[in-house]
Design a protein around this motif. Structure first.
Motif, PDB file in Angstrom:
ATOM      1  N   ARG A   1      46.609  46.262  47.853  1.00  0.00           N
ATOM      2  CA  ARG A   1      45.572  47.004  47.140  1.00  0.00           C
ATOM      3  C   ARG A   1      44.635  47.768  48.082  1.00  0.00           C
ATOM      4  O   ARG A   1      43.516  48.114  47.686  1.00  0.00           O
ATOM      5  CB  ARG A   1      44.760  46.057  46.260  1.00  0.00           C
TER       6      ARG A   1
ATOM      7  N   GLN B   1      44.063  44.716  37.679  1.00  0.00           N
ATOM      8  CA  GLN B   1      45.317  43.980  37.838  1.00  0.00           C
ATOM      9  C   GLN B   1      46.212  44.096  36.599  1.00  0.00           C
ATOM     10  O   GLN B   1      47.432  44.071  36.715  1.00  0.00           O
ATOM     11  CB  GLN B   1      45.047  42.510  38.196  1.00  0.00           C
TER      12      GLN B   1
ATOM     13  N   ARG C   1      50.068  45.200  36.630  1.00  0.00           N
ATOM     14  CA  ARG C   1      51.081  44.324  36.025  1.00  0.00           C
ATOM     15  C   ARG C   1      51.953  45.099  35.045  1.00  0.00           C
ATOM     16  O   ARG C   1      53.170  44.910  34.992  1.00  0.00           O
ATOM     17  CB  ARG C   1      50.400  43.140  35.320  1.00  0.00           C
TER      18      ARG C   1
ATOM     19  N   LEU D   1      50.164  40.520  44.150  1.00  0.00           N
ATOM     20  CA  LEU D   1      49.002  41.383  44.296  1.00  0.00           C
ATOM     21  C   LEU D   1      47.960  40.720  45.189  1.00  0.00           C
ATOM     22  O   LEU D   1      47.578  39.570  44.968  1.00  0.00           O
ATOM     23  CB  LEU D   1      48.382  41.696  42.926  1.00  0.00           C
TER      24      LEU D   1
ATOM     25  N   VAL E   1      44.437  39.680  46.698  1.00  0.00           N
ATOM     26  CA  VAL E   1      43.145  39.386  46.073  1.00  0.00           C
ATOM     27  C   VAL E   1      42.059  39.137  47.120  1.00  0.00           C
ATOM     28  O   VAL E   1      40.981  38.663  46.789  1.00  0.00           O
ATOM     29  CB  VAL E   1      43.244  38.172  45.119  1.00  0.00           C
TER      30      VAL E   1
ATOM     31  N   SER F   1      39.528  36.787  40.819  1.00  0.00           N
ATOM     32  CA  SER F   1      40.645  37.735  40.844  1.00  0.00           C
ATOM     33  C   SER F   1      41.987  37.012  40.786  1.00  0.00           C
ATOM     34  O   SER F   1      42.889  37.404  40.043  1.00  0.00           O
ATOM     35  CB  SER F   1      40.571  38.590  42.116  1.00  0.00           C
TER      36      SER F   1
ATOM     37  N   CYS G   1      45.086  37.050  37.888  1.00  0.00           N
ATOM     38  CA  CYS G   1      46.516  37.293  38.149  1.00  0.00           C
ATOM     39  C   CYS G   1      47.390  36.232  37.498  1.00  0.00           C
ATOM     40  O   CYS G   1      48.510  36.521  37.068  1.00  0.00           O
ATOM     41  CB  CYS G   1      46.773  37.305  39.656  1.00  0.00           C
TER      42      CYS G   1
END
Length: 425
Positions: free
Chosen positions: A281, A301, A305, A312, A314, A331, A335
């Protein structure tokens, strides 16, 4: 005025809104701007069209007002607006028919010109909610947590990994040497640094050709394939070719710099891919660091997704970055949380991570479905890489068995050495 639910399929977006106009008024402006309306009434916006296509304000939750604007607005300056700024959370429902199964259209609706609206001095997308029949029309994660675990042959504990360092400057044979040492130490997962894509001195192809024989050699010894998330970021054509090269070489993961390759590119790769997509990210801070602007992670997120990533980032707790630990944990929990029939993605913790953080992570997450990536915590361990990997596993064993980590370390030299070196960091 809040409107009742019409007979149409909708999704909702939750916003933080700040304005010198009352929230009831500015919310209707946002709803109109992002659907069938504009700043003046037009003859074509009939009652029938509004019923079919106009967004509606579902709810407004007032918050404490502010005496200063979070963001400048020349529009409000021209209007001689009040110095009193209303704040609150506003939920708006949008007709699904307006966008279809289209990520760019979805983002344009919930994160487009509404950031430009003159009446607004603060606006942030907090979350989105999609009906399951609509959400599951998007590609979504192909492998997710369970598919990743199967490929790594790692179950019932976190996947322990690291990042190839130095991030920039290693020749292909030097990269292969680092990977060789990591695999010899028993690592589960290795990723390229996000800065490395295909530099002239270590092109993607040269890196792949140097690293994959090393990983296969260790796979034969370990009885499992260490996962290498090689950075394939580039043009769509380049990424498709690079994906195919990884698959042909026997690799088990690809990495994308999500914000810079873009949503449509990620969707395209997902539909073509035979491998898990590791989502980095980088650049996220620009979208979220101002609390009155941009995106909150729950919405961010969910969009990725839908696009189809499997992992991902975080951030990490007690890391080198700006983000507080409670935000990092929140976060990761998002997820792992079910979302309208779209399977969870594996949260990836990195930046300043080491074995002693495992108990805190486990206490907050109550899950081992994560990647825990440590750079110095593994490579900088005083006993070497193998001891660094071992210390990470022992830290998680202590966490899972709920044994205080210092007590667990009394009979485990690798963990004890990690606590001594990194415990005061």
């Amino acid at each position: 005025m809040l409107s009742s639910s019409p007979a149409r399929e909708e999704f909702t977006a939750l916003f933080f809104v700040e304005s010198s106009y009352p929230l009831e008024k500015v919310s209707e402006i946002i709803a109109g701007e992002q659907s069938s309306g504009t700043f003046i009434s037009l003859p074509g916006e009939s009652a029938e069209l509004k019923e079919r296509s106009r967004a509606r304000v579902v709810s407004i939750t007032e918050q404490a007002p502010a005496n200063a604007a979070s963001l400048h607005s020349a529009f409000l300056k021209r209007k001689h607006a009040s110095e009193h700024y209303f704040r609150g959370q506003v939920e708006i429902a949008f007709p699904i028919e307006n966008i279809g199964v289209n990520i760019p259209a979805l983002l344009t609706t919930v994160a487009g010109n509404l950031f430009e609206i003159g009446e607004v001095t603060g606006l942030r997308l907090l979350d989105i909610t999609l009906p399951e029949p609509f959400a599951t029309k998007f590609a979504g994660p192909q492998f997710g947590i369970e598919g990743t675990r199967t490929l790594c042959n790692i179950h019932d504990r976190p996947i322990i990994g690291t990042i190839i360092k130095p991030s920039i400057g290693l020749m292909p044979e030097q990269t292969a040497q680092v990977v060789d040492e990591l695999c010899a130490g028993g690592i589960d997962f290795i990723k390229d640094d996000e800065l490395t894509a295909s530099p002239d001195y270590a092109t993607f192809d040269a890196r792949l050709n140097a690293v994959m024989p090393v990983i296969k050699k260790h796979a034969d010894r370990l009885g499992r394939m260490p996962m290498y998330a090689i950075n394939i970021s580039g043009s769509v054509d380049e990424m498709l070719r690079r994906h195919d090269a990884v698959a042909e070489a026997g690799g088990t993961c690809i990495m994308l710099n999500l914000n810079w390759v873009g949503h449509s590119a990620v969707e395209h790769i997902r539909k073509h891919s035979q491998l898990p997509i590791h989502g980095h990210r980088n650049g996220w801070g620009a979208l979220t660091r101002n609390p009155s602007l941009g995106f909150s992670f729950p919405a961010y997120q969910k969009i990725w997704r839908l696009c189809g990533i499997d992992h991902l980032h975080v951030n990490g707790i007690k890391s080198k970055f700006w983000e507080p630990d409670d935000s990092v944990i929140d976060s990761a929990l998002h997820c792992l949380t079910p979302f309208s029939g779209v399977q969870p993605v594996m949260p990836v913790f990195s930046s300043g991570q080491w074995a002693g953080q495992a108990p805190d992570l486990y206490r907050h997450l109550k899950s081992v479905d994560l990647m825990h990536l440590a750079g110095a915590g593994i490579i900088g361990h005083p006993g070497g890489i193998a001891a660094g990997v071992q210390s990470m596993r022992e830290g998680w064993e202590a966490a899972i068995h709920q044994v205080p980590v210092h007590q667990y370390a009394k009979t485990r030299p690798a963990l004890a050495a990690a606590l001594e070196k990194f415990g005061g960091a």
